[in-house]
Design an enzyme around this catalytic site. Structure first.
Site, short mmCIF file in Angstrom:
data_model
loop_
_atom_site.label_atom_id
_atom_site.label_comp_id
_atom_site.label_asym_id
_atom_site.label_seq_id
_atom_site.Cartn_x
_atom_site.Cartn_y
_atom_site.Cartn_z
N ARG A 213 34.91 42.89 31.54
CA ARG A 213 35.74 43.78 32.63
C ARG A 213 36.53 44.80 31.70
NH1 ARG A 213 35.50 38.55 34.68
NH2 ARG A 213 34.25 38.61 36.64
N LYS B 147 38.64 36.27 35.01
CA LYS B 147 39.77 35.97 36.26
C LYS B 147 40.07 34.66 36.54
CE LYS B 147 37.69 39.95 39.22
NZ LYS B 147 36.93 40.24 40.34
N HIS C 146 30.90 35.48 36.22
CA HIS C 146 30.33 35.65 37.60
C HIS C 146 30.57 34.12 38.03
CE1 HIS C 146 28.21 39.78 38.15
NE2 HIS C 146 29.46 39.83 37.98
N TYR D 217 21.68 42.63 40.00
CA TYR D 217 20.77 43.51 38.92
C TYR D 217 19.54 43.22 39.01
CZ TYR D 217 25.43 43.77 37.38
OH TYR D 217 27.04 44.08 36.99
#
Length: 324
Positions: free
Chosen positions: A152, A176, A280, A289
């Site tokens: 990211r 995250k 993820h 994807y």
């Protein structure tokens, strides 16, 4: 904003930061959404404490009437649900008025993708960019790391220099919620990183001799954060797109993340491995994807396959244009 409202929102955001490690950008988004909900309630002479389920539902209908996208309405409902769950657990309310409300769902939109050839052109543009050697080395390192790891953009620009030492084959990324993951680096990314580190070491040594501060970030900046901002990198990547002759509307830091995943998948990488490298939490997020590849394959068949072109389909040894 009323004192009670301020207490609810600030306490909720503090709990999100402490317990879940919510990023600053996430907290800001929650804060904006909850302030908007509070303003709506105030216009109805209500508050977080007195609102009922019907009031939350009426707010969502009002948001729809304002023309807000499904994704925005879903995010606002998520913030409201989390606020009321927090309030219930903390004893601020005896009930949770949002618990049974279903979200508006998301539009099934596939992200824009870049071909491998377009990515090569972007990397070449980064190599030729900048006003001086520093800019060139930094820019190619930014782009090579982004494409090699699928990070990211917030993870990329805030990388600590300590995480990149020792010619790493693997890069430790803090994602995250403070979750860490290891992502392998490609040879071009390792080479670009080594060149940038060598330059940084020379500059850092000069700063030490001059008794100037040395940044702990890989991509330092004089701004408040101490590292290159997401906005500045966004502008840089648009410049690379223009120089490379790639449609700028297709190119953002996040489309390089998409390119990383789709190109790996197209070349036989395992979906679970890609999930881990992207950070993820759920493989269902990564499965988007596979849909991108399916759509791309369909486009290729429709655009390139000779039998898909009107007037070329054969029947009994004659083309359809023979009128047979």
């Amino acid at each position: 904003m009323q004192t009670e409202t301020f207490h609810w929102i600030s306490s909720f955001l503090e709990a999100q930061a402490a317990e879940l490690g919510a990023a600053t950008n996430t907290q800001l988004a929650y804060g904006r959404d909850l302030k908007d909900f509070d303003a709506y309630l105030a216009s109805k002479k209500l508050s977080f404490l007195t609102a009922a389920q019907s009031d939350v539902e009426a707010y969502l209908i009002w948001c729809d009437a304002q023309g807000l996208a499904k994704s925005t309405r879903a995010r606002r409902l998520s913030a409201i649900k989390q606020l009321y769950r927090f309030a219930f657990e903390e004893g601020l309310r005896a009930d949770n008025p949002a618990i049974q409300i279903a979200g508006p769902g998301q539009d099934k939109r596939l992200p824009k993708i870049l071909s491998e050839e377009e990515v090569d052109r972007l990397l070449a543009a980064a190599q030729a960019s900048g006003r001086n050697q520093r800019d060139q080395l930094r820019n190619i390192c930014l782009m090579e790391l982004l494409y090699a790891t699928g990070m990211r953009v917030s993870e990329l620009v805030s990388l600590p220099i300590a995480a990149t030492r020792g010619d790493p084959r693997l890069l430790l990324i803090s994602g995250k919620g403070g979750k860490e993951r290891m992502v392998p680096l490609s040879p071009p990314a390792r080479a670009a990183l080594a060149d940038w580190l060598a330059y940084r070491d020379r500059m850092d040594e000069e700063n030490r001799l001059a008794r100037k501060p040395v940044s702990r970030f890989l991509f330092p900046s004089r701004g408040k954060s101490g590292y290159l901002t997401r906005h500045r990198f966004y502008l840089l990547i648009k410049e690379f797109a223009v120089s490379a002759g790639v449609d700028p509307s297709k190119v953002t830091p996040h489309t390089l993340r998409h390119a990383f995943a789709t190109h790996l998948l197209a070349n036989g990488a395992d979906l679970r491995a890609i999930q881990t490298m992207l950070g993820h939490a759920d493989v269902a997020t990564t499965e988007i994807y596979t849909h991108i590849l399916e759509e791309r394959l369909s486009e290729l068949v429709l655009e390139r396959h000779p039998l898909a072109k009107e007037g070329t389909r054969k029947s009994g040894g004659k083309t359809s244009s023979d009128g047979q």
